[in-house]
Design an enzyme around this catalytic site. Structure first.
Site, PDB file in Angstrom:
ATOM      1  N   ALA A  11       0.957  -1.058   0.088  1.00 12.26           N
ATOM      2  CA  ALA A  11       0.010  -0.018   0.048  1.00 12.26           C
ATOM      3  C   ALA A  11       0.862   1.195   0.295  1.00 12.26           C
ATOM      4  O   ALA A  11       1.050   1.603   1.043  1.00 12.26           O
ATOM      5  CB  ALA A  11      -0.785  -0.160   1.186  1.00 12.26           C
ATOM      6  N   ALA A  12       1.503   1.762  -1.091  1.00 11.22           N
ATOM      7  CA  ALA A  12       2.684   2.531  -1.243  1.00 11.22           C
ATOM      8  C   ALA A  12       2.435   4.067  -1.172  1.00 11.22           C
ATOM      9  O   ALA A  12       3.009   4.703  -0.693  1.00 11.22           O
ATOM     10  CB  ALA A  12       3.252   2.112  -2.590  1.00 11.22           C
ATOM     11  N   PRO A  70       1.575   7.895  -0.400  1.00  5.38           N
ATOM     12  CA  PRO A  70       2.019   8.696  -1.282  1.00  5.38           C
ATOM     13  C   PRO A  70       3.348   8.441  -1.788  1.00  5.38           C
ATOM     14  O   PRO A  70       3.840   9.152  -2.814  1.00  5.38           O
ATOM     15  CB  PRO A  70       1.862  10.197  -0.672  1.00  5.38           C
ATOM     16  CG  PRO A  70       1.850   9.892   0.738  1.00  5.38           C
ATOM     17  CD  PRO A  70       1.332   8.478   0.975  1.00  5.38           C
ATOM     18  N   GLY A  71       4.140   7.747  -0.984  1.00 11.07           N
ATOM     19  CA  GLY A  71       5.553   7.407  -1.388  1.00 11.07           C
ATOM     20  C   GLY A  71       6.661   7.631  -0.660  1.00 11.07           C
ATOM     21  O   GLY A  71       7.979   7.233  -0.905  1.00 11.07           O
ATOM     22  N   SER A  72       6.549   7.846   0.507  1.00 11.58           N
ATOM     23  CA  SER A  72       7.455   8.170   1.643  1.00 11.58           C
ATOM     24  C   SER A  72       8.269   6.838   1.933  1.00 11.58           C
ATOM     25  O   SER A  72       9.498   6.736   1.726  1.00 11.58           O
ATOM     26  CB  SER A  72       7.063   8.680   2.891  1.00 11.58           C
ATOM     27  OG  SER A  72       5.775   7.969   3.560  1.00 11.58           O
ATOM     28  N   GLU A 121      -0.854   0.357  -5.288  1.00 15.01           N
ATOM     29  CA  GLU A 121      -1.465   1.513  -4.718  1.00 15.01           C
ATOM     30  C   GLU A 121      -2.849   1.173  -5.610  1.00 15.01           C
ATOM     31  O   GLU A 121      -3.137   1.051  -6.605  1.00 15.01           O
ATOM     32  CB  GLU A 121      -0.949   2.805  -4.931  1.00 15.01           C
ATOM     33  CG  GLU A 121      -2.227   3.946  -4.824  1.00 15.01           C
ATOM     34  CD  GLU A 121      -2.504   3.622  -3.169  1.00 15.01           C
ATOM     35  OE1 GLU A 121      -3.706   3.946  -2.988  1.00 15.01           O
ATOM     36  OE2 GLU A 121      -1.675   3.377  -2.378  1.00 15.01           O
ATOM     37  N   GLY A 169      -4.602  -4.951  -2.481  1.00 10.59           N
ATOM     38  CA  GLY A 169      -3.478  -5.821  -2.073  1.00 10.59           C
ATOM     39  C   GLY A 169      -3.631  -7.158  -1.900  1.00 10.59           C
ATOM     40  O   GLY A 169      -2.838  -8.161  -1.891  1.00 10.59           O
ATOM     41  N   CYS A 193      -0.767   3.367  11.206  1.00 12.38           N
ATOM     42  CA  CYS A 193      -0.226   4.755  12.071  1.00 12.38           C
ATOM     43  C   CYS A 193      -1.483   4.808  13.024  1.00 12.38           C
ATOM     44  O   CYS A 193      -2.008   6.088  13.350  1.00 12.38           O
ATOM     45  CB  CYS A 193      -0.529   6.091  10.921  1.00 12.38           C
ATOM     46  SG  CYS A 193      -1.680   6.049  10.019  1.00 12.38           S
TER      47      CYS A 193
END
EC number: 2.1.1.178
Length: 480
Positions: A127-128, A130-132, A151, A179, A249
């Site tokens: 689940a990539a 926004p890319g951090s 994504e 996923g 998170c």
């Protein structure tokens, strides 16, 4: 700062987890504090010593994030604090990523003791966007091997692609599926899997004061059901001996410990927990009895986060499901074409093709794909793979913007260093006029040693080749 909305039902829920009223009050106090700004240096574009030296000269105060050597909490001089960090030349050049410190934990946990070995050549970021974490993984892998960034959201996929290009990541293949498909479509295909799962976001309340506004136990259990499905898929996508990191998170046990424990109970002989107690100095403050990290905001003055690391010990194959592949529109570049492109790159920029990538052709475009991707070509549908290297023209070839960003640091000829003022004009889409004629022809435009794009020297002018969708109307925020 707007005070966060923290429902009493939520406080009743977490009080037993925190242990006592004093800890609860500390938790509430930290939830109401502004979140410290943190950044991660992009070592694909700049070294840590060069970045820290540059920052110090401009009055930036950097406090090291204890679990990520590239991560820093950042404090800028008062006169800069209200200026957008994303408008700095250094951000646009890909020198750093604005990333919350806690979110740097999962990639570090995934590759701890693994990076730099031949055991890690295929990594899945399930689940990539926004890319951090994707860009952090790509940098940790030094652009080697294959990183599949999946994504589900189309709009977030575009943001992810923009982040990858800005940061110079070139070992990434992007996919656009739920996923849940990976365990059946690419069974035991990955050496490492990161599942940073969609979650309730309880730990983000310092950044988003309304994160808990609609909190409910019903929503929590609904999310946990999806997370368990994703975990099962991640387990089946992982080869025996590989490592799986699950992170969120959020702070609820139902979305964290219980999700991991459900997978362990389902495959008790095929998984072991690897404790994260020694991941960094101070990790013992957040470690759970199981060996997971449960990061409350008050522990490190950060967002709340949860991280668990598992090792797959035995194979557990299940029947494959038919994949949606579609037509594969690429063909391997012919030997003569490859030789011509290599000659063009060497003659114009002193560049050589990366050894772990292979050249493919589609229409007039030539692409560099990570070598570990080759056996999956035509068997799995990727939205975008590697980078577009060059486009063929009547007169020969022309380097693309994204290839300039990714490879420009290695160039030894055809480079032109821009001043901050010239860089601002470049990002505004303007041609550059200079007193001393630049080298004529194609140029790699650099800023502080980082490639920012392409131009063409024509007498006393540098013709701007910045793609139109990247042109910015506003001014850059200069470092004073």
């Amino acid at each position: 700062m707007q005070h966060p909305v923290i429902p009493q039902a939520y406080l009743d829920k977490v009080t037993p987890l925190l242990g006592d009223e004093a800890t609860l009050r500390t938790f509430i106090d930290y939830c109401q504090r502004p979140l410290r700004r943190s950044i991660r240096v992009n070592t694909l574009k700049i070294t840590l010593p060069d970045f820290t030296e540059r920052a110090q000269k401009q009055g930036w105060q950097l406090e090291a994030v204890p679990w990520c050597k590239e991560g820093f909490w950042l404090q800028r001089p008062a006169e800069q604090e209200n200026l957008p960090l994303g408008n700095t030349a250094e951000f646009l050049a890909g020198m750093f990523y604005i990333q919350e410190a806690s979110s740097m934990l999962p990639p570090v946990a995934l590759l701890a003791g693994e990076s730099g070995t031949t055991d890690i050549s295929r990594v899945l970021d399930m689940a990539a966007a926004p890319g951090s974490k994707t860009t952090q993984l790509s940098a940790s892998m030094n652009n080697q091997g294959l990183l599949v960034a999946n994504e589900l959201s189309s709009s977030r996929l575009k943001v992810l692609n923009a982040s990858l290009q800005r940061m110079g990541a070139m070992n990434v293949a992007m996919s656009h599926f739920e996923g849940q498909v990976f365990g059946q479509w690419l069974p035991e295909g990955f050496d490492a899997v990161l599942l940073d799962a969609p979650c309730g976001g309880e730990g983000t309340v310092r950044k988003d004061p309304l994160a808990l506004q609609n909190w409910s136990e019903a929503a929590l259990h609904k999310l946990a059901a999806v997370q368990k499905e994703l975990m099962d898929s991640a387990f089946h996508a992982l080869r025996p001996g590989g490592v799986l990191v699950y992170s969120t998170c959020t702070l609820s046990v139902e979305e964290n410990q219980q999700v991991v424990n459900a997978l362990l109970n389902r495959y008790p002989q095929a998984l072991v927990v690897e404790s994260l107690a020694g991941l960094f100095d101070g990790a013992d403050k957040a470690v759970t009895p199981e060996g997971y990290l449960h990061v409350w905001p008050q522990l490190f003055d950060s967002e709340g986060f949860f991280v668990a690391r598992l090792r797959k010990t035995q194979s557990r194959l299940r029947p494959e499901r038919q994949k949606r592949t579609g037509k594969f529109p690429y063909v391997p570049a012919a030997r003569q074409q490859t030789d011509e492109i290599c000659h063009y790159l060497q003659r114009t920029f002193g560049l050589v093709l990366p050894e772990q990538h292979r050249l493919f052709k589609r229409d007039n475009d030539f692409w560099l794909f990570p070598s570990p991707l080759l056996e999956w070509m035509g068997q799995f549908r990727f939205d975008r793979m590697g980078i577009k290297l060059v486009t063929a023209h009547r007169q020969g070839f022309r380097l693309t913007h994204e290839a300039a960003i990714a490879l420009g640091k290695q160039a030894v000829t055809g480079r032109y260093e821009l001043s901050p003022e010239q860089l601002e004009s470049y990002y505004q889409g303007k041609d550059l006029f200079v007193e001393v004629p630049p080298p004529q022809g194609e140029l790699l435009l650099m800023f502080a040693g980082c490639a920012v794009g392409l131009g063409k020297g024509l007498n006393n002018r540098i013709k701007n080749s910045l793609p139109r969708d990247l042109v910015r109307d506003g001014r850059l925020v200069g470092w004073v």
